[in-house]
Design an enzyme around this catalytic site. Sequence first.
Site, mmCIF file in Angstrom:
data_model
loop_
_atom_site.group_PDB
_atom_site.id
_atom_site.type_symbol
_atom_site.label_atom_id
_atom_site.label_comp_id
_atom_site.label_asym_id
_atom_site.label_seq_id
_atom_site.Cartn_x
_atom_site.Cartn_y
_atom_site.Cartn_z
ATOM 1 N N ASN A 53 -1.590 7.626 -24.705
ATOM 2 C CA ASN A 53 -1.967 8.477 -23.588
ATOM 3 C C ASN A 53 -0.946 8.356 -22.457
ATOM 4 O O ASN A 53 -0.229 7.375 -22.344
ATOM 5 C CB ASN A 53 -3.367 8.085 -23.093
ATOM 6 C CG ASN A 53 -3.376 6.715 -22.473
ATOM 7 O OD1 ASN A 53 -3.023 6.524 -21.317
ATOM 8 N ND2 ASN A 53 -3.787 5.708 -23.248
ATOM 9 N N LYS A 100 22.654 11.813 -28.661
ATOM 10 C CA LYS A 100 23.471 11.063 -27.721
ATOM 11 C C LYS A 100 22.660 9.914 -27.107
ATOM 12 O O LYS A 100 21.432 9.977 -27.039
ATOM 13 C CB LYS A 100 23.964 11.983 -26.600
ATOM 14 C CG LYS A 100 24.975 13.029 -27.036
ATOM 15 C CD LYS A 100 25.364 13.922 -25.875
ATOM 16 C CE LYS A 100 26.126 13.162 -24.810
ATOM 17 N NZ LYS A 100 26.605 14.060 -23.721
ATOM 18 N N LYS A 181 -9.422 -3.993 -15.860
ATOM 19 C CA LYS A 181 -8.367 -3.429 -15.013
ATOM 20 C C LYS A 181 -8.879 -2.193 -14.284
ATOM 21 O O LYS A 181 -9.648 -1.413 -14.845
ATOM 22 C CB LYS A 181 -7.150 -3.073 -15.866
ATOM 23 C CG LYS A 181 -5.938 -2.630 -15.036
ATOM 24 C CD LYS A 181 -4.667 -2.595 -15.868
ATOM 25 C CE LYS A 181 -4.525 -1.328 -16.678
ATOM 26 N NZ LYS A 181 -3.228 -1.254 -17.384
ATOM 27 N N LYS A 183 -7.592 1.044 -11.349
ATOM 28 C CA LYS A 183 -6.483 1.763 -10.742
ATOM 29 C C LYS A 183 -6.491 1.583 -9.226
ATOM 30 O O LYS A 183 -7.549 1.487 -8.602
ATOM 31 C CB LYS A 183 -6.566 3.248 -11.084
ATOM 32 C CG LYS A 183 -6.542 3.527 -12.581
ATOM 33 C CD LYS A 183 -5.271 3.027 -13.229
ATOM 34 C CE LYS A 183 -5.206 3.386 -14.696
ATOM 35 N NZ LYS A 183 -3.953 2.915 -15.333
ATOM 36 N N ASP A 212 -3.577 -1.679 -11.109
ATOM 37 C CA ASP A 212 -2.472 -0.871 -11.622
ATOM 38 C C ASP A 212 -2.230 0.315 -10.696
ATOM 39 O O ASP A 212 -3.105 1.167 -10.522
ATOM 40 C CB ASP A 212 -2.839 -0.388 -13.030
ATOM 41 C CG ASP A 212 -1.781 0.491 -13.667
ATOM 42 O OD1 ASP A 212 -0.688 0.636 -13.095
ATOM 43 O OD2 ASP A 212 -2.050 1.029 -14.764
ATOM 44 N N ASN A 214 0.313 2.515 -11.181
ATOM 45 C CA ASN A 214 0.937 3.595 -11.956
ATOM 46 C C ASN A 214 2.208 4.149 -11.310
ATOM 47 O O ASN A 214 2.483 5.348 -11.357
ATOM 48 C CB ASN A 214 -0.049 4.735 -12.202
ATOM 49 C CG ASN A 214 -1.139 4.343 -13.185
ATOM 50 O OD1 ASN A 214 -2.280 4.122 -12.793
ATOM 51 N ND2 ASN A 214 -0.789 4.228 -14.460
ATOM 52 N N GLU A 238 0.196 -4.382 -11.158
ATOM 53 C CA GLU A 238 0.961 -3.646 -12.161
ATOM 54 C C GLU A 238 1.667 -2.419 -11.596
ATOM 55 O O GLU A 238 1.086 -1.651 -10.832
ATOM 56 C CB GLU A 238 0.010 -3.206 -13.291
ATOM 57 C CG GLU A 238 0.669 -2.378 -14.384
ATOM 58 C CD GLU A 238 -0.312 -2.009 -15.484
ATOM 59 O OE1 GLU A 238 -0.018 -1.035 -16.211
ATOM 60 O OE2 GLU A 238 -1.366 -2.672 -15.629
ATOM 61 N N GLU A 264 5.617 -0.164 -19.065
ATOM 62 C CA GLU A 264 5.031 0.814 -19.981
ATOM 63 C C GLU A 264 5.757 2.147 -19.955
ATOM 64 O O GLU A 264 5.644 2.927 -20.910
ATOM 65 C CB GLU A 264 3.553 1.038 -19.670
ATOM 66 C CG GLU A 264 3.293 1.801 -18.390
ATOM 67 C CD GLU A 264 1.819 2.056 -18.136
ATOM 68 O OE1 GLU A 264 1.405 3.220 -18.147
ATOM 69 O OE2 GLU A 264 1.085 1.068 -17.925
ATOM 70 N N ASP A 291 5.615 -0.177 -24.718
ATOM 71 C CA ASP A 291 4.698 0.427 -25.688
ATOM 72 C C ASP A 291 5.520 1.070 -26.793
ATOM 73 O O ASP A 291 6.236 2.048 -26.554
ATOM 74 C CB ASP A 291 3.833 1.472 -24.966
ATOM 75 C CG ASP A 291 2.839 2.179 -25.874
ATOM 76 O OD1 ASP A 291 2.926 2.037 -27.108
ATOM 77 O OD2 ASP A 291 1.977 2.898 -25.333
ATOM 78 N N HIS A 321 1.169 -1.738 -23.426
ATOM 79 C CA HIS A 321 0.343 -0.616 -22.996
ATOM 80 C C HIS A 321 -0.103 0.190 -24.208
ATOM 81 O O HIS A 321 0.500 0.139 -25.267
ATOM 82 C CB HIS A 321 1.169 0.263 -22.059
ATOM 83 C CG HIS A 321 0.648 1.646 -21.857
ATOM 84 N ND1 HIS A 321 1.021 2.707 -22.675
ATOM 85 C CD2 HIS A 321 -0.201 2.170 -20.934
ATOM 86 C CE1 HIS A 321 0.433 3.805 -22.262
ATOM 87 N NE2 HIS A 321 -0.321 3.522 -21.214
ATOM 88 N N GLU A 340 -3.563 -4.053 -24.547
ATOM 89 C CA GLU A 340 -4.478 -3.239 -23.753
ATOM 90 C C GLU A 340 -5.540 -2.625 -24.657
ATOM 91 O O GLU A 340 -5.336 -2.442 -25.857
ATOM 92 C CB GLU A 340 -3.695 -2.126 -23.052
ATOM 93 C CG GLU A 340 -4.504 -1.319 -22.056
ATOM 94 C CD GLU A 340 -3.636 -0.401 -21.212
ATOM 95 O OE1 GLU A 340 -4.003 -0.177 -20.044
ATOM 96 O OE2 GLU A 340 -2.596 0.082 -21.705
ATOM 97 N N TYR A 342 -8.834 0.497 -24.489
ATOM 98 C CA TYR A 342 -9.617 1.506 -23.772
ATOM 99 C C TYR A 342 -10.978 1.610 -24.447
ATOM 100 O O TYR A 342 -11.146 2.376 -25.394
ATOM 101 C CB TYR A 342 -8.910 2.864 -23.802
ATOM 102 C CG TYR A 342 -7.593 2.883 -23.070
ATOM 103 C CD1 TYR A 342 -7.548 3.002 -21.688
ATOM 104 C CD2 TYR A 342 -6.394 2.775 -23.760
ATOM 105 C CE1 TYR A 342 -6.338 3.021 -21.005
ATOM 106 C CE2 TYR A 342 -5.183 2.794 -23.086
ATOM 107 C CZ TYR A 342 -5.159 2.914 -21.720
ATOM 108 O OH TYR A 342 -3.957 2.926 -21.053
#
Length: 388
Positions: A53, A100, A181, A183, A212, A214, A238, A264, A291, A321, A340, A342
Amino acid sequence: MKITEIREITLPISSPIRNAYIDFSKMTLSLVAVITDVIRDGKPLVGYGFNSNGRYGQGKLMRERFIPRVLEAAPDSLLDASGTNLDPHKIWAAMFTNEKPGGHGERSVAIGTIDMAVWDVVAKIADRPLFQLLAERYGNGVPERRVFVYAAGGYYYPDQDHGKLKDEMRGYLDRGYTVVKKKIGGASLDEDLRRIDAILSVLQDGQKLAVDANGRFDLDTAIRYAKALSQYDLFWYEEAGDPLDFELQATLRNYYDKPMATGENLFSMQDARNLIRYGGMRSDRDFLQFDCALSYGLVEYLRTLDMLHQHGWSRTRCIPHGGHQMSLNIVAGLGLGGNESYPDLFQPFGGFPDGVRVEQGHITMPELPGIGFEGKADLFREMRALSA
């Protein structure tokens, strides 16, 4: 032995939640099936993969570049030295042909998703759980089947008050998690502190909270939060700033002496190396969250682990992650620090095989061939429909 077909479908994993940066109302992922001509129990062996995700499905890139390169390669060129199995490293090299260096963001997700499916079928051909195969090839031969997991949640929901937030966290703790955890950065600092206090009020001895951001904060905001968060005994702070702002991360350690975590959103060994070189990360307390599903897959992740070893980092400082079973297998097979999880989000792609329970913050890996997707009934229904 050869890969006969690679299929992709883009599926929704939408949810009415947001973190400090994005909402998930239109989130998608790519589900991939790598179909081989190896027949087991009357059916071709198939490997499955999907991306984590936070990044969207990458079907167009796969169909235009990476899938054709694999299918156009001479089948014998993709086999291992024994000729009895596919070689993920050779398949990875075929996908990366004519690419590349640099520019990792989206193609790293496309390759990482196919790579997951490749490792799944390689372990199935070997008739082993992937974690066992990895321990034999790249570890000490003995996997650590008991894996630490933490519950990622605490998103900003519409109309969620502190009571509902506490109920969410109690639900994780009641299921056996010891670290949860939430946010931060999607509300004011004062409100985030009130949310933290609400969660801490339901934690017991031996239970911890991670936070976290983000990547939301500029340096001044990251420092303000660091000073405010220092009053707590958090599991980690985080991704305070942009994932490529290594100077911000390095400066922040002067204001926060407790554990931090990031990584992550770094999608190559080279970016991970720059974090280690220039990000001020501390190998005695900080955590790395690379991840594989977003960063070119396990083939590249093995390079990242080698780089960390060269820089004096223990694999136990890596807690990936993504909350997916691929990382669980890597953790168990290669001795990483945990994974981690969910518990309620991004289903059916998150979570564990049916019957696996969290006990004192750990799960025990079941003996299932490959990654173990077949052990999760709701997820395998989606996968089987793609490969039928």
